[in-house]
Write a protein that holds these residues in place. Structure first.
Motif, short mmCIF file in Angstrom:
data_model
loop_
_atom_site.label_atom_id
_atom_site.label_comp_id
_atom_site.label_asym_id
_atom_site.label_seq_id
_atom_site.Cartn_x
_atom_site.Cartn_y
_atom_site.Cartn_z
N LEU A 130 0.84 -1.20 0.00
CA LEU A 130 0.00 0.00 0.00
C LEU A 130 0.87 1.25 0.00
O LEU A 130 0.62 2.21 -0.76
CB LEU A 130 -0.91 -0.01 1.23
N LYS A 131 1.91 1.27 0.81
CA LYS A 131 2.81 2.42 0.87
C LYS A 131 3.51 2.64 -0.47
O LYS A 131 3.69 3.78 -0.91
CB LYS A 131 3.85 2.22 1.97
N LYS A 132 3.87 1.55 -1.13
CA LYS A 132 4.54 1.66 -2.43
C LYS A 132 3.58 2.24 -3.48
O LYS A 132 3.98 3.08 -4.30
CB LYS A 132 5.05 0.30 -2.89
N LEU A 133 2.34 1.79 -3.46
CA LEU A 133 1.35 2.32 -4.40
C LEU A 133 1.19 3.83 -4.21
O LEU A 133 1.14 4.60 -5.17
CB LEU A 133 0.01 1.62 -4.21
N ARG A 134 1.11 4.25 -2.96
CA ARG A 134 0.97 5.68 -2.67
C ARG A 134 2.20 6.46 -3.16
O ARG A 134 2.07 7.53 -3.75
CB ARG A 134 0.80 5.90 -1.16
N SER A 135 3.36 5.90 -2.90
CA SER A 135 4.60 6.56 -3.31
C SER A 135 4.69 6.66 -4.83
O SER A 135 5.06 7.71 -5.37
CB SER A 135 5.80 5.79 -2.75
N ASP A 136 4.32 5.57 -5.50
CA ASP A 136 4.38 5.57 -6.96
C ASP A 136 3.39 6.56 -7.56
O ASP A 136 3.68 7.22 -8.57
CB ASP A 136 4.09 4.15 -7.49
N ALA A 172 2.32 9.32 -6.10
CA ALA A 172 2.81 10.67 -5.83
C ALA A 172 3.98 11.05 -6.73
O ALA A 172 4.12 12.22 -7.14
CB ALA A 172 3.21 10.80 -4.37
N SER A 173 4.82 10.08 -7.04
CA SER A 173 6.03 10.37 -7.83
C SER A 173 5.78 10.34 -9.33
O SER A 173 6.66 10.70 -10.12
CB SER A 173 7.12 9.36 -7.49
N GLY A 174 4.61 9.87 -9.73
CA GLY A 174 4.30 9.77 -11.15
C GLY A 174 4.76 8.46 -11.78
O GLY A 174 4.69 8.29 -13.00
N ALA A 175 5.21 7.52 -10.93
CA ALA A 175 5.71 6.24 -11.45
C ALA A 175 4.61 5.40 -12.10
O ALA A 175 4.91 4.50 -12.89
CB ALA A 175 6.38 5.45 -10.33
N LEU A 176 3.35 5.70 -11.78
CA LEU A 176 2.25 4.93 -12.37
C LEU A 176 1.93 5.38 -13.79
O LEU A 176 1.12 4.74 -14.47
CB LEU A 176 1.00 5.06 -11.49
N GLU A 177 2.55 6.47 -14.23
CA GLU A 177 2.27 6.99 -15.57
C GLU A 177 2.70 6.02 -16.68
O GLU A 177 2.22 6.10 -17.81
CB GLU A 177 2.97 8.34 -15.77
N LYS A 178 3.60 5.10 -16.35
CA LYS A 178 4.06 4.15 -17.36
C LYS A 178 3.00 3.11 -17.72
O LYS A 178 3.13 2.39 -18.72
CB LYS A 178 5.33 3.45 -16.89
N GLU A 214 -5.29 2.20 -8.71
CA GLU A 214 -5.87 3.19 -7.81
C GLU A 214 -7.04 2.61 -7.02
O GLU A 214 -7.22 2.93 -5.84
CB GLU A 214 -6.32 4.42 -8.61
N ARG A 215 -7.83 1.75 -7.67
CA ARG A 215 -8.92 1.07 -6.95
C ARG A 215 -8.35 0.16 -5.86
O ARG A 215 -8.89 0.08 -4.75
CB ARG A 215 -9.78 0.25 -7.92
N GLU A 216 -7.26 -0.54 -6.19
CA GLU A 216 -6.62 -1.42 -5.21
C GLU A 216 -6.08 -0.61 -4.05
O GLU A 216 -6.19 -1.01 -2.88
CB GLU A 216 -5.50 -2.21 -5.88
N MET A 217 -5.49 0.54 -4.34
CA MET A 217 -4.97 1.40 -3.29
C MET A 217 -6.10 1.89 -2.38
O MET A 217 -5.95 1.92 -1.15
CB MET A 217 -4.23 2.59 -3.90
N THR A 249 -6.47 0.97 1.54
CA THR A 249 -6.51 2.08 2.50
C THR A 249 -7.70 1.93 3.43
O THR A 249 -7.59 2.12 4.65
CB THR A 249 -6.59 3.43 1.76
N GLU A 250 -8.86 1.61 2.88
CA GLU A 250 -10.06 1.43 3.69
C GLU A 250 -9.92 0.24 4.62
O GLU A 250 -10.38 0.27 5.76
CB GLU A 250 -11.29 1.25 2.79
N LEU A 251 -9.24 -0.81 4.14
CA LEU A 251 -9.14 -2.04 4.91
C LEU A 251 -8.07 -1.97 5.98
O LEU A 251 -8.29 -2.38 7.12
CB LEU A 251 -8.84 -3.21 3.95
#
Length: 259
Positions: A124-130, A132-138, A148-151, A155-157
């Motif tokens: 979860l922390k890695k997803l948030r970091s990615d 924020a850093s734009g790493a998910l743009e790839k 984002e749905r998984e994150m 987060t809720e869980l």
């Protein structure tokens, strides 16, 4: 209209008045009372069990003393309150002291499968970091939406468990009947439990049971205010402890031997 029993009003102390004002004395219907909790019942009025506030005060003092001492020893506290009335108090205390907490639903294995839970938290922390850093743009738009749905789901869980850096040393909860799985996991790991529980609770399952109304927000807020004071006290005691003496270097500890 429910009339406050005269037996409740006979407690003149300020602490008792606080409990009366918060409605801590309200129990359950007699039919729902656990026979093991009869020692905490003062009287029955209108079919409702009235909790003996003297017993509540004694149990609270014992629980708070335990919490204060454990916090002095730098214990990690896990706060649990999944009913809506507990959410605000649990979240506030957890964020104030950076403690892990659960306010949505208990994550099975949060204690007994701690290593697996930690891996999910790190993910979860890695997803948030990615994000924020734009790493998910790839990724493609569809893949990003899925991540984002998984994150959001994680987060809720288990968003409140991000500070669960190790197995907790204490679990503090309200309404133990609502948290059977958490209780079972804590007992399995021999982790002490402090709980605000009504007369339908099983005292054998809880190390420090504070008998009281575990449904009303005012009563729950009262309980966590007392817990907060104990935690503050434990932190202050820890800060006042003398620092450990510095370890001397070997050269200073052992005299040189002339050859």
């Amino acid at each position: 209209m429910f009339r406050m029993p005269e037996e409740v009003l006979m407690y003149p102390s300020e602490a008792s008045r606080e409990m009366i004002d918060a409605g801590v004395f309200y129990g359950r219907k007699k039919s729902k009372t656990n026979p093991k909790m009869r020692q905490f019942i003062l009287v029955n009025r209108g079919g409702i069990e009235i909790i003996n506030l003297q017993k509540t005060g004694e149990a609270l003092d014992s629980a708070l003393g335990f919490i204060k001492e454990k916090v002095r020893q730098n214990a990690l506290v896990l706060l649990v309150g999944t009913e809506p009335a507990a959410e605000a108090s649990v979240t506030r205390l957890a964020k104030k002291f950076n403690f892990p907490y659960v306010v949505s639903r208990w994550v099975g294995g949060a204690i007994t499968n701690f290593k697996i839970i930690v891996k999910r938290i790190e993910y979860l922390k890695k997803l948030r970091s990615d994000l924020a850093s734009g790493a998910l743009e790839k990724y493609t738009k569809k893949e990003r939406l899925e991540l984002e749905r998984e994150m959001k789901r994680l987060t809720e869980l288990m968003g409140g468990l991000e500070n669960l850096s190790r197995e907790p040393d204490i679990v503090i909860m309200v309404d133990p009947n609502l948290h059977h799985t958490a209780l079972r996991e804590a007992r399995h790991k021999k982790i002490p439990v402090v709980a605000l529980g009504n007369v339908d609770a099983d005292p054998d399952d809880i190390d420090y049971l504070v008998p009281g109304n575990d449904k009303a927000k005012k009563s729950i807020d009262w309980f966590f205010e007392k817990v907060e004071g104990a935690i503050d006290g434990g932190i202050a005691m820890r800060a006042a402890m003398p620092a450990a003496p510095a370890v001397q270097e070997d050269a200073e500890k052992e005299p040189k031997v002339e050859k």
